[in-house]
Design an enzyme around this catalytic site. Structure first.
Site, PDB file in Angstrom:
ATOM      1  N   ASP A  70      18.422  63.403  98.317  1.00 13.29           N
ATOM      2  CA  ASP A  70      18.677  63.934  96.926  1.00 13.29           C
ATOM      3  C   ASP A  70      20.279  64.639  96.704  1.00 13.29           C
ATOM      4  O   ASP A  70      20.799  65.750  98.445  1.00 13.29           O
ATOM      5  CB  ASP A  70      17.925  66.124  97.433  1.00 13.29           C
ATOM      6  CG  ASP A  70      17.468  66.565  96.299  1.00 13.29           C
ATOM      7  OD1 ASP A  70      18.951  66.219  95.913  1.00 13.29           O
ATOM      8  OD2 ASP A  70      16.113  67.516  95.906  1.00 13.29           O
ATOM      9  N   VAL A  71      20.849  64.604  96.417  1.00 23.78           N
ATOM     10  CA  VAL A  71      22.443  64.966  95.921  1.00 23.78           C
ATOM     11  C   VAL A  71      22.408  66.487  95.809  1.00 23.78           C
ATOM     12  O   VAL A  71      23.162  66.847  95.642  1.00 23.78           O
ATOM     13  CB  VAL A  71      23.022  64.304  94.823  1.00 23.78           C
ATOM     14  CG1 VAL A  71      22.596  62.560  95.052  1.00 23.78           C
ATOM     15  CG2 VAL A  71      22.018  64.232  93.257  1.00 23.78           C
TER      16      VAL A  71
ATOM     17  N   SER B  12      29.728  61.999  79.586  1.00 18.74           N
ATOM     18  CA  SER B  12      28.736  61.657  78.970  1.00 18.74           C
ATOM     19  C   SER B  12      29.546  62.004  77.477  1.00 18.74           C
ATOM     20  O   SER B  12      30.184  63.364  77.723  1.00 18.74           O
ATOM     21  CB  SER B  12      27.618  62.199  78.715  1.00 18.74           C
ATOM     22  OG  SER B  12      26.875  61.288  78.060  1.00 18.74           O
TER      23      SER B  12
ATOM     24  N   TYR C 214      22.196  69.665  79.382  1.00 19.99           N
ATOM     25  CA  TYR C 214      22.584  68.593  79.589  1.00 19.99           C
ATOM     26  C   TYR C 214      24.068  68.298  79.178  1.00 19.99           C
ATOM     27  O   TYR C 214      25.379  67.815  80.473  1.00 19.99           O
ATOM     28  CB  TYR C 214      22.111  67.478  78.801  1.00 19.99           C
ATOM     29  CG  TYR C 214      22.264  65.900  79.169  1.00 19.99           C
ATOM     30  CD1 TYR C 214      22.485  65.158  80.642  1.00 19.99           C
ATOM     31  CD2 TYR C 214      23.446  65.640  78.800  1.00 19.99           C
ATOM     32  CE1 TYR C 214      22.569  63.763  81.025  1.00 19.99           C
ATOM     33  CE2 TYR C 214      23.781  63.991  78.751  1.00 19.99           C
ATOM     34  CZ  TYR C 214      23.297  62.555  79.870  1.00 19.99           C
ATOM     35  OH  TYR C 214      23.567  62.271  80.505  1.00 19.99           O
TER      36      TYR C 214
ATOM     37  N   LYS D 223      27.949  68.142  81.829  1.00 17.65           N
ATOM     38  CA  LYS D 223      28.234  66.502  81.822  1.00 17.65           C
ATOM     39  C   LYS D 223      30.402  67.353  81.007  1.00 17.65           C
ATOM     40  O   LYS D 223      30.407  66.754  81.838  1.00 17.65           O
ATOM     41  CB  LYS D 223      27.801  66.138  80.819  1.00 17.65           C
ATOM     42  CG  LYS D 223      26.679  65.035  80.546  1.00 17.65           C
ATOM     43  CD  LYS D 223      26.900  64.016  82.243  1.00 17.65           C
ATOM     44  CE  LYS D 223      25.835  63.264  82.451  1.00 17.65           C
ATOM     45  NZ  LYS D 223      25.935  62.496  83.879  1.00 17.65           N
TER      46      LYS D 223
END
Length: 251
Positions: A68-69, A145, A158, A162
């Site tokens: 799990d990062v 992204s 999100y 990003k």
């Protein structure tokens, strides 16, 4: 002349490589001679492990690691396993990420933080821990992204994550330069895979009309960008954001 896309002898880790773009990336590196590390996170159904195992079947002498990062101790243990098995790391692709769209009015703090935690904090944590085993002349590639450049509706979490990855990429490029390690980001647009599959068809058609090239991107076009940035051809490129979006964003 040696093929610049020959990664024979290189050790490559792609986080979140059990499926989607990450899986295609790690398979592409493997097909070009790299010794690959497949990473996945445990899920209750065990699907991620199954997917990671299937990806590993296409690789030579793969190392499959559950990690799990967002958990520093787990990330540190992953790096230790790579060091023990291979003696170091040459290419790191920070690909792990999640999405959870909702308007700002409806988004809870936990929904905001959970995406930031995986996408941005996870990228930071893996980069930080990988620093101990990355060899001189190595490569770090972060997945950003177009959403982080434009700010798309319903993606406060999100887009923020990003955009943060872009800033982290630039800082990392400065700090890792002393080891001749380049750090770059790829900012995909709408790709015909993974998260884009969940976008309603009507909304997707609206986005396609705004893309100058008039189509979704193919996974291979993101994979090829990663191969280029990891290769000797990009040895003087660092702190860069490579847009692969069909012209959707041209900033």
């Amino acid at each position: 002349m040696k093929d610049p896309l020959d990664f024979t002898g290189k050790i490559v880790l792609v986080t979140g490589s059990s499926r989607g773009i990450g899986a295609e990336m790690i398979k592409a590196f493997g097909a070009r001679g790299a010794r690959c590390v497949v990473n996945y996170i445990t899920d209750t159904q065990g699907q991620n492990k199954t997917d990671a195992t299937n990806v590993a079947k296409e690789l030579h002498d793969p190392l499959v690691i559950e990690c799990d990062v967002t958990q520093p101790q787990q990330v540190e243990e992953m790096m230790k396993q790579i060091q023990d098995r291979h003696g170091g790391l040459d290419v790191l692709v920070n690909n792990s990420g999640i999405i959870s769209d909702r308007t700002i009015k409806k988004m809870s703090v936990d929904e905001f933080e959970s995406v930031i935690r995986v996408n941005l904090v996870g990228t930071f944590t893996v980069t930080q821990k990988a620093g101990a085993i990355l060899r001189n002349g190595g490569r770090i590639i972060n997945m950003s992204s177009v959403s982080g450049q434009m700010g798309l509706f319903g993606q406060a979490n999100y887009s923020s994550s990003k955009a943060g990855i872009i800033a982290l990429t630039k800082v990392s490029a400065r700090e890792f330069a002393r080891q001749n390690i380049t750090v770059n980001a790829i900012a995909p647009g709408f790709i015909d895979a993974g998260m884009s599959k969940d976008v309603p068809q009507e909304a997707m058609q609206s986005f396609i009309k705004q893309i100058p090239l008039g189509r979704l991107g193919d996974v291979s076009e993101i994979v090829n960008a990663a191969l280029f940035l990891a290769s000797p051809m990009a040895s003087y490129t660092t702190g860069h954001v490579l847009n692969v979006n069909g012209g959707f964003y041209m900033g």
